[in-house]
Write an enzyme that holds these catalytic residues in place. Structure first.
Site, PDB file in Angstrom:
ATOM      1  N   LYS A  67     -29.827   4.156-108.777  1.00  0.00           N
ATOM      2  CA  LYS A  67     -29.643   3.159-107.715  1.00  0.00           C
ATOM      3  C   LYS A  67     -30.610   3.541-106.588  1.00  0.00           C
ATOM      4  O   LYS A  67     -30.295   4.376-105.747  1.00  0.00           O
ATOM      5  CB  LYS A  67     -28.189   3.203-107.221  1.00  0.00           C
ATOM      6  CG  LYS A  67     -27.637   1.937-106.627  1.00  0.00           C
ATOM      7  CD  LYS A  67     -28.428   1.310-105.515  1.00  0.00           C
ATOM      8  CE  LYS A  67     -28.067   1.819-104.138  1.00  0.00           C
ATOM      9  NZ  LYS A  67     -28.948   1.262-103.065  1.00  0.00           N
ATOM     10  N   GLU A 116     -27.547  15.745-101.146  1.00  0.00           N
ATOM     11  CA  GLU A 116     -28.657  16.178-100.284  1.00  0.00           C
ATOM     12  C   GLU A 116     -28.622  15.274 -99.066  1.00  0.00           C
ATOM     13  O   GLU A 116     -28.990  14.096 -99.151  1.00  0.00           O
ATOM     14  CB  GLU A 116     -29.994  16.022-101.021  1.00  0.00           C
ATOM     15  CG  GLU A 116     -30.089  16.772-102.344  1.00  0.00           C
ATOM     16  CD  GLU A 116     -30.251  18.268-102.165  1.00  0.00           C
ATOM     17  OE1 GLU A 116     -30.348  18.729-101.011  1.00  0.00           O
ATOM     18  OE2 GLU A 116     -30.242  18.976-103.182  1.00  0.00           O
ATOM     19  N   CYS A 146     -35.586  14.365 -94.095  1.00  0.00           N
ATOM     20  CA  CYS A 146     -34.342  15.092 -93.843  1.00  0.00           C
ATOM     21  C   CYS A 146     -34.617  16.455 -93.229  1.00  0.00           C
ATOM     22  O   CYS A 146     -33.810  16.965 -92.475  1.00  0.00           O
ATOM     23  CB  CYS A 146     -33.569  15.245 -95.143  1.00  0.00           C
ATOM     24  SG  CYS A 146     -34.550  15.972 -96.450  1.00  0.00           S
ATOM     25  N   GLU A 169     -29.032  13.148 -85.953  1.00  0.00           N
ATOM     26  CA  GLU A 169     -30.294  12.953 -86.656  1.00  0.00           C
ATOM     27  C   GLU A 169     -30.889  11.599 -86.278  1.00  0.00           C
ATOM     28  O   GLU A 169     -30.214  10.578 -86.375  1.00  0.00           O
ATOM     29  CB  GLU A 169     -30.034  13.006 -88.172  1.00  0.00           C
ATOM     30  CG  GLU A 169     -31.297  12.875 -88.978  1.00  0.00           C
ATOM     31  CD  GLU A 169     -31.019  12.881 -90.479  1.00  0.00           C
ATOM     32  OE1 GLU A 169     -30.108  12.150 -90.918  1.00  0.00           O
ATOM     33  OE2 GLU A 169     -31.715  13.612 -91.200  1.00  0.00           O
TER      34      GLU A 169
HETATM   35  P1  NAP Z   1     -28.102   6.167 -96.851  1.00  0.00           P
HETATM   36  O1  NAP Z   1     -27.836   5.004 -96.048  1.00  0.00           O
HETATM   37  O2  NAP Z   1     -27.096   7.218 -96.986  1.00  0.00           O
HETATM   38  O3  NAP Z   1     -28.535   5.629 -98.294  1.00  0.00           O
HETATM   39  C1  NAP Z   1     -28.870   6.446 -99.398  1.00  0.00           C
HETATM   40  C2  NAP Z   1     -28.577   5.688-100.669  1.00  0.00           C
HETATM   41  O4  NAP Z   1     -27.158   5.512-100.795  1.00  0.00           O
HETATM   42  C3  NAP Z   1     -29.158   4.272-100.686  1.00  0.00           C
HETATM   43  O5  NAP Z   1     -29.545   3.966-101.994  1.00  0.00           O
HETATM   44  C4  NAP Z   1     -27.978   3.455-100.221  1.00  0.00           C
HETATM   45  O6  NAP Z   1     -28.061   2.085-100.514  1.00  0.00           O
HETATM   46  C5  NAP Z   1     -26.841   4.136-100.964  1.00  0.00           C
HETATM   47  N1  NAP Z   1     -25.500   3.851-100.436  1.00  0.00           N
HETATM   48  C6  NAP Z   1     -25.157   3.330 -99.234  1.00  0.00           C
HETATM   49  N2  NAP Z   1     -23.812   3.180 -99.145  1.00  0.00           N
HETATM   50  C7  NAP Z   1     -23.296   3.618-100.316  1.00  0.00           C
HETATM   51  C8  NAP Z   1     -21.973   3.728-100.838  1.00  0.00           C
HETATM   52  N3  NAP Z   1     -20.902   3.339-100.133  1.00  0.00           N
HETATM   53  N4  NAP Z   1     -21.798   4.231-102.079  1.00  0.00           N
HETATM   54  C9  NAP Z   1     -22.851   4.645-102.806  1.00  0.00           C
HETATM   55  N5  NAP Z   1     -24.137   4.548-102.373  1.00  0.00           N
HETATM   56  C10 NAP Z   1     -24.361   4.049-101.139  1.00  0.00           C
HETATM   57  O7  NAP Z   1     -29.420   6.927 -96.361  1.00  0.00           O
HETATM   58  P2  NAP Z   1     -30.770   6.233 -95.959  1.00  0.00           P
HETATM   59  O8  NAP Z   1     -30.561   5.562 -94.660  1.00  0.00           O
HETATM   60  O9  NAP Z   1     -31.305   5.451 -97.085  1.00  0.00           O
HETATM   61  O10 NAP Z   1     -31.695   7.541 -95.833  1.00  0.00           O
HETATM   62  C11 NAP Z   1     -31.711   8.324 -94.713  1.00  0.00           C
HETATM   63  C12 NAP Z   1     -30.783   9.526 -94.843  1.00  0.00           C
HETATM   64  O11 NAP Z   1     -31.058  10.285 -96.007  1.00  0.00           O
HETATM   65  C13 NAP Z   1     -30.987  10.496 -93.720  1.00  0.00           C
HETATM   66  O12 NAP Z   1     -29.760  10.900 -93.183  1.00  0.00           O
HETATM   67  C14 NAP Z   1     -31.683  11.666 -94.351  1.00  0.00           C
HETATM   68  O13 NAP Z   1     -31.525  12.869 -93.706  1.00  0.00           O
HETATM   69  C15 NAP Z   1     -31.145  11.661 -95.712  1.00  0.00           C
HETATM   70  N6  NAP Z   1     -32.064  12.336 -96.636  1.00  0.00           N
HETATM   71  C16 NAP Z   1     -31.728  13.573 -97.118  1.00  0.00           C
HETATM   72  C17 NAP Z   1     -32.586  14.242 -97.966  1.00  0.00           C
HETATM   73  C18 NAP Z   1     -32.231  15.603 -98.498  1.00  0.00           C
HETATM   74  O14 NAP Z   1     -32.777  15.982 -99.523  1.00  0.00           O
HETATM   75  N7  NAP Z   1     -31.344  16.369 -97.888  1.00  0.00           N
HETATM   76  C19 NAP Z   1     -33.778  13.653 -98.361  1.00  0.00           C
HETATM   77  C20 NAP Z   1     -34.086  12.405 -97.855  1.00  0.00           C
HETATM   78  C21 NAP Z   1     -33.209  11.748 -97.003  1.00  0.00           C
HETATM   79  P3  NAP Z   1     -28.786   1.059 -99.510  1.00  0.00           P
HETATM   80  O15 NAP Z   1     -29.982   0.669-100.224  1.00  0.00           O
HETATM   81  O16 NAP Z   1     -27.843  -0.081 -99.301  1.00  0.00           O
HETATM   82  O17 NAP Z   1     -29.058   1.789 -98.221  1.00  0.00           O
END
Ligand code: NAP
Ligand code: MG
Length: 498
Positions: A183, A258, A292, A393
């Site tokens: 996904k 992550e 991140c 963040e």
């Molecule tokens: P996000 O909103 O958490 O989304 C991540 C993924 O999860 C997307 O595919 C999202 O779909 C999906 N998602 C959203 N709600 C969900 C639910 N209820 N159940 C299952 N999946 C769901 O994060 P983002 O805004 O895309 O990315 C930014 C965040 O990622 C930041 O906080 C960053 O720090 C973190 N990040 C962490 C790492 C690491 O390795 N630690 C690496 C990169 C990014 P949608 O397409 O609808 O959003």
């Protein structure tokens, strides 16, 4: 269907990969746009709940009947090596597509594509060299510990580094013999689809990979709850990560999470300033801070502070912000206008709480800047570590800077965060570096460098930054169940049949 999206017709609609069939999704129609100009680069129907069901049932079928899990490790590895090779053959077009998908500079997307190829190569070799164990016997038996694939596993990824984050999950999952349902973030769906096409082209049996773009709260949620899904590997924000962990708890399902970060970078008095300035700029402003591990909280020894900040501000103002297609560009746009607005709200909050903007804090103007979601590299000082923008963040090109006097106090401030993903340390004194590296709470510490990655080195966070580790030779075991087997060797029956 496409009448509201001018200039496009049905033949432009991207096909999804669902249970071995390429066809449009049956969810809502939407567009994927190039963040630098706002142009439409892809039109697709998202996956629907019915598509999710079909993909997971198909993955389960493929897991049971395609013979993938039963292939010898070196045979599965051969397919993964071919995937790596095909990624390399198509590297330039994949890098260009990724640039269009999320607006990262081409120099960066080329590196991400190369790393995706490296990831498949690495897990091919992890697959064919994985050893199981004969364990020390404590009785009249031979005991062993072996590993088996889990079945259907899911990969849920964010928009900031498509292809690299997808490869990090898909490669070990397939190497371990599983089927995988991906996904990708709704706004960056294109590279995951290309990766699925390449997997099939390399000889992966159909159905073993499905790609389901769509809203996470609907599609990601359904995938996570599905009883046939035996593991979720998630990269994204902390609140979604917590939600996934709660669903997983009900299913007793292992997850790896992550999540986010607010990583401290520490510059000691004796640091090599040329290296430290360059490293701090790269640590926060590369990927427009949409990373991140961005080094977003900077602590500088007070004796050095003014001099260091002057150089940092000059460096930030000289960064080449602009057209992602230009190989010289260092910082592209943010991923979307709405994300830029969120970054702007944080900067506003920083000012309201008493912060002073030393540079940036605004959109650049003129030419391409007026069309894309650009934002200037921003440095803010004058806040305590307890301020909102020192604790939350931002995921954008915003650095907060704080002077420090005392190392013990510095350590407690650096560790005063719900996050513990990464930390940077700049000093010429290796003993101080080692003591600090031990004292900071973080899953990853960089000493006199920053944001360097290796697929051979485990990656992950502590606290609200996540759970579990990706990468590393043993990363493949995250996608396997462990089984112990005892072979009785006793000549006499167990003392029960008198
Ligand atoms: P996000 O909103 O958490 O989304 C991540 C993924 O999860 C997307 O595919 C999202 O779909 C999906 N998602 C959203 N709600 C969900 C639910 N209820 N159940 C299952 N999946 C769901 O994060 P983002 O805004 O895309 O990315 C930014 C965040 O990622 C930041 O906080 C960053 O720090 C973190 N990040 C962490 C790492 C690491 O390795 N630690 C690496 C990169 C990014 P949608 O397409 O609808 O959003
Ligand atoms: Mg999101």
């Amino acid at each position: 269907m496409l009448k509201e999206i001018s200039g496009l017709n049905d033949s432009c609609i991207k096909q999804l990969c669902i249970a071995g069939t390429w066809r449009p999704g049956t969810g809502p129609l939407y567009e994927s746009r190039y963040p630098a100009t706002g142009e439409v680069v892809g039109v697709l129907n998202a996956a629907s709940p019915e598509d999710v069901e079909e993909a997971i049932q198909g993955a389960h079928d493929a897991f049971l009947h395609s013979g993938w899990a039963q292939r010898k490790p070196h045979e599965r590895a051969a397919v993964l090596y071919r995937i790596a090779q095909l990624i390399r053959e198509e590297a330039e077009s994949l890098a260009q597509l990724q640039r269009l998908d999320n607006g990262k500079p081409i120099s960066e997307t080329r590196a991400l594509v190369a790393s995706a190829a490296g990831t498949f190569q690495f897990f091919a070799s992890a697959c064919e060299t994985l050893e199981e164990a004969i364990t020390p016997s404590r009785g009249d038996y031979l005991s062993m510990s072996i590993y088996e694939p889990m079945g259907v596993v899911a990969a849920i990824t964010p928009w900031n580094s498509p292809i690299a984050s997808e490869a990090q999950k898909i490669a070990p999952a397939l190497a371990a013999g599983n089927a995988v349902v991906v996904k990708p973030a709704e706004i960056t769906p294109l590279l995951a689809l290309e990766l699925a096409r390449i997997c099939e082209q390399a000889g992966l049996p159909k159905g073993l990979i499905s790609v389901l773009p769509g809203k996470g709260s609907v599609i990601g949620d359904l995938i996570t709850r599905h009883p046939l899904v035996r593991r979720v590997s998630f990269t994204g924000g902390t609140s979604v990560g917590r939600h996934i962990a709660q669903i997983a708890a009900d299913k007793f399902m292992p997850v790896s999470l992550e999540l986010g970060g607010k990583s401290p970078t520490i510059v000691l008095e004796d640091a090599d300033l040329d290296h430290a300035v360059a490293g701090v700029l790269y640590g926060i402003f590369s990927s427009s801070g949409e990373s991140c591990i961005a080094g977003s909280r900077l602590f500088v020894a007070r004796s050095l502070y003014d001099q260091f900040l002057q150089r940092l501000v000059r460096g930030a103002e000289q960064l080449r912000v602009g057209d992602p297609a230009d190989p010289a560009t260092q910082m592209g746009p943010l991923v979307s206008n709405s994300h830029r607005e969120s970054v702007e709200r944080y900067v506003q909050k920083g000012v309201e709480e008493g912060g002073r903007i030393l540079t940036g804090g605004a959109r650049p103007a003129g030419g391409i800047y007026d069309r894309g979601s650009f934002y200037r590299p921003t440095i803010i000082e004058g806040l305590e570590n307890t301020a909102t923008i020192c604790q939350e963040e931002i995921f954008g090109p915003v650095l907060v800077t704080l002077p420090f006097d005392d190392v013990d106090d510095l350590v407690s401030q650096a560790n005063d965060s719900v996050y513990a993903l990464a930390a940077g340390i700049w000093t010429r004194d290796y003993k101080k570096a080692w003591r600090l590296a031990q004292a900071v709470k973080a899953g990853n510490v960089w000493i006199n460098t920053y944001k360097q990655f290796s697929i051979s080195t485990p990656f992950g966070g502590w606290r609200d930054s996540g759970l579990g580790r990706e990468k590393g030779r043993l990363g493949i075991l995250q996608y396997m169940e462990q089984k112990s087997v005892y072979w009785g060797l006793n000549e006499q029956p167990l003392p029960w049949a008198n």
